[in-house]
Design an enzyme around this catalytic site. Structure first.
Site, short mmCIF file in Angstrom:
data_model
loop_
_atom_site.label_atom_id
_atom_site.label_comp_id
_atom_site.label_asym_id
_atom_site.label_seq_id
_atom_site.Cartn_x
_atom_site.Cartn_y
_atom_site.Cartn_z
N GLU A 1 47.71 43.70 37.66
CA GLU A 1 46.38 44.06 38.19
C GLU A 1 45.76 45.27 37.49
O GLU A 1 45.13 46.12 38.13
CB GLU A 1 46.48 44.31 39.70
CG GLU A 1 46.99 43.11 40.48
CD GLU A 1 47.00 43.30 42.00
OE1 GLU A 1 46.23 44.14 42.50
OE2 GLU A 1 47.79 42.61 42.67
N LEU B 1 49.06 48.35 34.28
CA LEU B 1 49.90 48.56 33.10
C LEU B 1 49.09 48.41 31.81
O LEU B 1 49.66 48.25 30.74
CB LEU B 1 51.09 47.60 33.11
CG LEU B 1 52.12 47.84 34.22
CD1 LEU B 1 53.19 46.74 34.22
CD2 LEU B 1 52.78 49.21 34.07
N GLY C 1 36.56 37.90 35.86
CA GLY C 1 35.51 37.11 36.50
C GLY C 1 35.03 37.69 37.82
O GLY C 1 34.02 37.26 38.36
N GLY C 2 35.76 38.67 38.34
CA GLY C 2 35.33 39.32 39.58
C GLY C 2 35.57 38.50 40.84
O GLY C 2 34.93 38.72 41.86
N PHE D 1 38.24 28.79 39.56
CA PHE D 1 38.15 28.40 38.14
C PHE D 1 36.83 28.77 37.45
O PHE D 1 36.83 29.34 36.36
CB PHE D 1 38.39 26.89 38.03
CG PHE D 1 38.25 26.32 36.66
CD1 PHE D 1 39.21 26.56 35.69
CD2 PHE D 1 37.16 25.52 36.32
CE1 PHE D 1 39.10 26.02 34.42
CE2 PHE D 1 37.04 24.97 35.05
CZ PHE D 1 38.01 25.23 34.10
N GLY E 1 47.12 27.16 39.83
CA GLY E 1 46.00 26.23 39.85
C GLY E 1 46.36 24.95 40.59
O GLY E 1 47.50 24.75 41.01
N TYR F 1 48.73 27.37 52.44
CA TYR F 1 47.44 28.04 52.21
C TYR F 1 46.64 27.94 53.51
O TYR F 1 46.21 26.85 53.88
CB TYR F 1 46.74 27.31 51.06
CG TYR F 1 45.57 28.02 50.45
CD1 TYR F 1 44.37 28.17 51.16
CD2 TYR F 1 45.61 28.50 49.15
CE1 TYR F 1 43.29 28.81 50.60
CE2 TYR F 1 44.53 29.14 48.57
CZ TYR F 1 43.36 29.29 49.30
OH TYR F 1 42.28 29.92 48.73
N ASN G 1 38.51 38.20 42.52
CA ASN G 1 39.68 38.62 43.29
C ASN G 1 39.37 38.82 44.77
O ASN G 1 38.30 39.30 45.13
CB ASN G 1 40.21 39.93 42.67
CG ASN G 1 41.42 40.47 43.41
OD1 ASN G 1 41.27 41.23 44.35
ND2 ASN G 1 42.59 40.07 43.00
#
Lengths: 548, 548
Positions: free
Chosen positions: B262, B265, B132-133, B200, B215, B468, B135
Site C-alpha cells: 500500500e 515500501l 485508479g483511486g 477493473f 479478480g 464476500y 481503494n
C-alpha cells in the site's frame, strides 16, 4: 544418520548390478570405479574441537529439557555441524570441522523451544535449527569465527501430524516430521502432502519451509510455498502465528518472510499445510525426444496447454546417457530400450547421442489421467517425441531417492560431484543452458580436469521452468574445495548472467550468499537484512546465512 | 472521474428499467427509491483546505516534472484525497475533507519518480502513490493530524505495456495502467492478463499489487500475487528490482513484501506479469441450488475434483433475491427463470426463498470446456443443483463492473451500503457465515435501523474460499459514519472470531488496521512495522496504513 555422508548407515550406492556405469564414468571423467576406494575416516580419527558450552547455559538448557536432551557428545555435535553439500562432505572427510555446535538440544514441544530460545538469547549464544540435515547450501554451519556458544536445536521430537481438517484438506504438522514419517501418518488416514524432494527421506517439513523446497510432483501439488497455509514460529520474546486461510490481503506477507528464512527469523515449530486425497490413479510415463531443444519446447507447450500433469521432466542428452549407464541389466530396461525401438528411432533419422529421456506424471481419476495422457501425447508427437510406456517411469519412481548416495560413492573414488538448480523464463532457458554448460566446461579446462555437466528440466510453470544441473569431475592435485569452487562459481555466475535465479529450491545459505545483490538487487538485500535485524537484533538466530 | 462517487461523470445506476428493485429495497431496508434523491454537493460548496505546499518543494517538483505536471488545484487535490469506501463517500458529501494532498504530481517515468521521492524525502514531506483511486480500505488518505506536506503521486502517465515475452507468457507493464487500457494493449497482440476485479475499469496494475487484489477469474489465472513475477519499486535512496523468474528460493520473498504494501515500501513503477493467450472458448453458466449449504458444498467438491473452472461463484438466498430484483424486464431473464422452471423446482420440493444462484465459468479449448462442464454438471447434480444455461452468465458478464455505481445511487436515497470480504478454510466457512449474518443483524437492531446483509462465495481454493458480504441499511438519525462503523466493525470482528482473515483482496489501509494483531499476531505486526521502518525510516511513504 551417517556423520560422513548421505543417508543411513548400511545403505550405499553400488555399481555391481550396473554393468555400464564403470565404462561410462571412465569415459566422461576418467575415474576408475573398480580401483580401490578411499573410505572415509573412522570417527575416532576426527579432530573434534572441545565444546565451549558454559556451565550456566548447560544448566539453563537442562532445566528446560531435562539433562538427557542436552547432548554434547562429539558424535551428536559433528552430525549437527553440517548439511550434505560436497563442501560439507569433503571437509568432514578432511577433519576440517571448524565451529561445530557446542551442544545439541532435543526439545519435545513449542513451549520448550520458547524457553530454549530465551536461554540462548539471555546467554548471547547462537541457535541453529536442525531438521533432517540434508541442506546443501551451507545453511546449518556456524560462522568459522563465531566466538559465542553455538546451540543446535534438533526438531526431531516434534514429528507428529497433530490434526487433519478433512473438510478443508489441511493438516497441522509439527516442523520436525521427516518426509516418510509424515507421509505415513497422513497416509493412514488416506491423505498425502504430495511433497517429494530428492531429499525426502532425510528432510523435514520445517526444513522444506525454511529453504523454499520443491518436490518431484510440485507441478501438481505446488512448491512448499504454495502448500504452506499457516505457520507457528518461535522468535526472541514472541511467537508468530498466522491463520490457516487460503489467501489474505493483510499487508506484506509474513508467511512469505518465514518461507526461505533458514532459521534467521526464528524456529518454525509447526505448519498447517494443504493435503490431498491419494489419487485413484497415478502413473509416470517415459518419452524420448530427438534432442534437448525439441524436448524443452514440448514441456513449454504442455505448460501452455489445458493439460495439467503432475510431473514434467526431461533430461538433456548427457543426463540421458548417464541414466542409461546406471541401468540394471534387467528385463525392465531392455523392454523399453529394445533393439526394435532403436531401429525405429534410427529409421526416423534420430541421432541417438542427442536423444533425451523425459518423464511425465499423471494423477487423478482414471478418466482424468486418460485425458491428460491424450493431450500430452499430441504435444509430444508434435515435437517429434515418442512415448515408451510405463517402464522407465517405474524405474524413475524406484530410484528417485537414491541419487544422493551416488555422490559419496564417487567421492570415495576421487570424483567431486554436486548440483546447482535455477529457474528462468522460457525464453531465457536455452541461452542459460548453453552458457552454463560452456562455463562449466571452461572451468574444467581451467582446472585441467576431465569433467561432465548434465541437466534436467525438473518443474514447469506458466512462464518458465527449473533447470537442474549436476556436475562431476576427477579431483586434481591440491585442495578439492578450491577446485569445486571454480566450477560451482562458474555455474552460479552463469545463472545470474543469464536471467536465472541463484536457486530454485535449494536456498541460499552461505553458498549462494555473495550473489544475492545481483539476484534480488541491493534494495532487496537491504530489506532482507532489515527484517532479520528487526526480529533478531542480537544476531542469535543462525547468523551469516542468506545475507550477512 | 467523479470526485464525489464511483466511476466517470455521466454514468450512473438507474432503476427505471428494473421494475422489481424499488419494491425489494422498500421491503428489505425500508428505503423508497422513488422518493426525491438528495444530490451530492456542487464542487463549489466544498470547503477545501488551502494547500500547504512550500515554494521550495513546488520548485523542486517542477524542476523534475515541469510545472504543468505539478498541480495544486482544488479539484485535483480532492479527487486524489480519498478512495471509494462508504466512509470516503459520506465524508466528501459532508465536505469533511481533513488532510487532503497539498499537491498532485504526474511523473512520466521511473526516473522522474526517483527524483520526486528524493525531493519529498529531502523536504520531509509525505508521498502517497495513487493509481485508479478505487481503494475502499482508507489506503489513500493522509492521517488527519499530518503536519508535513502531502504529495499525491498519480501514476496515470505510466500506462504502457512495455514488452511482451511471447515465448514465456510474460508482459512488462507500467504500474499506472488501468484495467481496460492494459487489456486493450495486451489484447491487440492476442494476450490477456485475466485479472478482472469489480473495480477493473478504475483500478491500476500498481494498485492491484499494492493491495493484493483478486479478480473474477482468479480461480484460473491466480490472484495478483500469483500473477506478479517481478517488480520495480522506487524506495528512498534506492530502487528495488527483482527478476522475472517463475519461482526462487533466495530467502524471504521481497516480492511478497511489496505485494500488499500500500505504498509504504515505495512506489511500484512496473511489474512483469503472467499473461495468457485468449482462450478459444469462454462461457459462464448459471446454476441453481436448493439452498446455500448445498451450494457451498458443491463449490468445495468442485475444488477437490479434477475440474478447473475459471469462476466458481454462488450467492446466498438473500443475494439471489437481490439479483432477481435487479433484473431487467427482458426476455433474457424470463428465459432462464421461466414459469416452467419454477414449476419444476417446486415439484422437486424446493423452497424458492432458499434458492441460490451460482455462476461457474469455463475457459480453454472447446473440448476442455466441454469436459469441465461435464465434470461440474455431475457435482452440481450430486448436490441437488440444476443448470440453467448461459442466460444468467451472460447477464453476469454484462453487469459485473456496474455494481459499484449502486452505492452512490443508494446513498442519494439515504441508504448506507458497503462490502467486506474474507477467506477461511472450508470447515470454517459456514460458521463464519452464520456468525457474520447474526452479528450484522444485531448491529442493525442496536442502531434501530432496517438492514440487509447478503453474501456470495467469490473464489474457491483447495483449502477454502472467499466469502464476500454486502450490507445496506437505511441511515438513522445522527452521524452516518458512526452507524456504518457499528455494522462494519461487527462484520470484521466476526471474521476474526470465526477463523477468517480481515480481507481476502481489499487490503488493510486504515479501515482494518486495528485488527491486524488479531489476524497475523503481534509478532507479525512487529515484522511488518519493522520492514516499513527499515525501508522508510523517515515515515515519508504513506504513513499510518496497515499497521501504525
Amino acid at each position: 544418520m551417517k556423520w560422513w555422508g548421505w543417508g543411513v548407515d548400511g545403505v550405499a550406492f553400488s555399481h555391481d548390478d550396473k554393468p555400464s556405469l564403470a565404462p561410462f564414468v571412465q569415459k566422461v571423467i576418467d575415474v576408475d570405479l573398480n580401483a580401490p576406494a578411499v573410505a572415509p575416516l573412522a570417527f575416532e580419527e576426527l579432530d573434534v574441537p572441545a565444546s565451549q558450552l558454559s556451565e550456566d547455559l548447560e544448566k539453563a538448557l537442562s532445566g528446560v529439557l531435562g539433562a538427557e536432551y542436552v547432548v554434547s557428545t562429539d558424535l551428536d555435535r559433528v552430525v549437527h555441524a553440517f548439511g550434505k553439500s560436497l563442501r560439507d562432505l569433503v571437509r568432514i572427510r578432511a577433519s576440517d570441522l571448524r565451529r561445530i555446535p557446542d551442544v545439541v538440544v532435543y526439545p519435545a514441544n513449542e513451549e520448550q523451544i520458547v524457553a530454549v530460545l530465551d536461554a540462548v538469547v539471555a546467554a548471547d549464544a547462537v541457535l541453529i535449527p536442525f531438521g533432517g540435515g540434508s541442506n546443501i547450501a551451507g545453511s546449518l554451519e556456524a560462522p568459522a569465527d563465531e566466538t559465542r556458544q553455538v546451540v543446535s536445536l534438533d526438531l526431531g521430537r516434534l514429528n507428529k501430524v497433530l490434526a487433519i481438517d478433512e473438510e478443508s484438506g489441511l493438516a497441522q504438522i509439527q516442523a520436525g516430521a521427516l518426509g516418510p514419517d509424515l507421509e505415513q501418518q497422513l497416509g493412514e488416514r488416506g491423505w498425502t502432502l504430495g511433497h517429494f524432494p530428492d531429499s525426502f527421506t532425510h528432510s523435514s517439513l520445517g526444513g522444506w519451509i525454511a529453504t523454499r523446497s520443491s518436490g518431484m510432483q510440485s507441478d501438481k501439488y505446488g512448491d512448499i510455498a504454495d502448500i504452506t497455509k499457516a505457520l507457528r514460529v518461535v522468535q526472541p520474546g514472541r511467537t508468530l502465528a498466522t491463520r490457516a486461510v487460503p489467501v489474505t490481503s493483510t499487508g506484506p506477507s509474513v508467511r512469505e518472510m518465514i518461507l526461505g528464512s533458514e532459521g534467521r527469523l526464528g524456529v518454525i515449530t509447526e505448519a498447517t499445510v494443504q493435503v490431498h486425497r491419494k489419487p485413484a490413479k497415478r502413473v509416470v510415463l517415459g518419452y524420448f525426444f530427438p534432442d534437448w531443444k525439441r524436448g524443452v519446447a514440448a514441456m513449454r507447450a504442455i505448460s501452455a496447454s489445458d493439460a495439467t500433469p503432475s510431473i514434467t521432466r526431461i533430461s538433456d542428452a548427457r543426463e540421458t546417457a548417464f541414466s542409461f549407464a546406471t541401468r540394471k541389466s534387467s528385463k525392465g530396461f531392455s523392454k523399453f530400450m529394445s533393439s526394435a525401438l532403436i531401429a525405429v528411432l534410427k529409421k526416423r533419422g534420430w541421432d541417438l547421442d542427442q536423444m533425451c529421456l523425459s518423464f511425465i506424471g499423471y494423477e487423478g481419476s482414471e478418466e482424468h489421467v486418460a485425458r491428460q495422457r491424450k493431450l500430452v501425447k499430441k504435444i509430444v508427437s508434435d515435437h517429434g517425441g515418442i512415448g515408451v510406456g510405463e517402464g522407465p517411469g517405474a524405474l524413475y519412481d524406484q530410484k528417485k531417492f537414491d541419487t544422493p548416495y551416488i555422490r559419496d560413492f564417487l567421492l570415495d573414488r576421487g570424483a567431486l560431484a554436486d548440483v546447482s538448480e535455477t529457474s528462468a523464463a522460457w525464453s531465457k532457458l536455452m541461452p542459460l543452458y548453453d552458457t552454463t554448460v560452456e562455463r562449466a566446461n571452461k572451468a574444467f579446462a581451467q582446472l585441467g580436469v576431465k569433467g561432465y555437466i548434465m541437466c534436467h528440466l525438473s518443474h514447469s510453470y506458466h512462464s518458465g521452468a527449473c533447470l537442474y544441473f549436476t556436475f562431476a569431475f576427477k579431483a586434481g592435485e591440491g585442495d578439492p574445495i578450491a577446485q569445486y569452487d571454480v566450477v560451482k562459481s562458474a555455474v552460479q555466475q552463469s545463472f545470474i548472467d543469464s536471467a536465472g535465479t541463484l536457486s530454485h529450491h535449494h536456498a541460499v545459505g552461505t553458498e549462494h550468499s555473495r550473489w544475492m545483490g545481483d539476484d534480488i538487487s541491493e534494495a532487496g538485500v537491504q530489506m532482507v537484512s532489515g527484517i532479520f535485524s528487526v526480529v533478531d537484533p542480537g544476531r542469535n538466530l543462525n547468523p551469516g546465512k542468506i545475507v550477512d
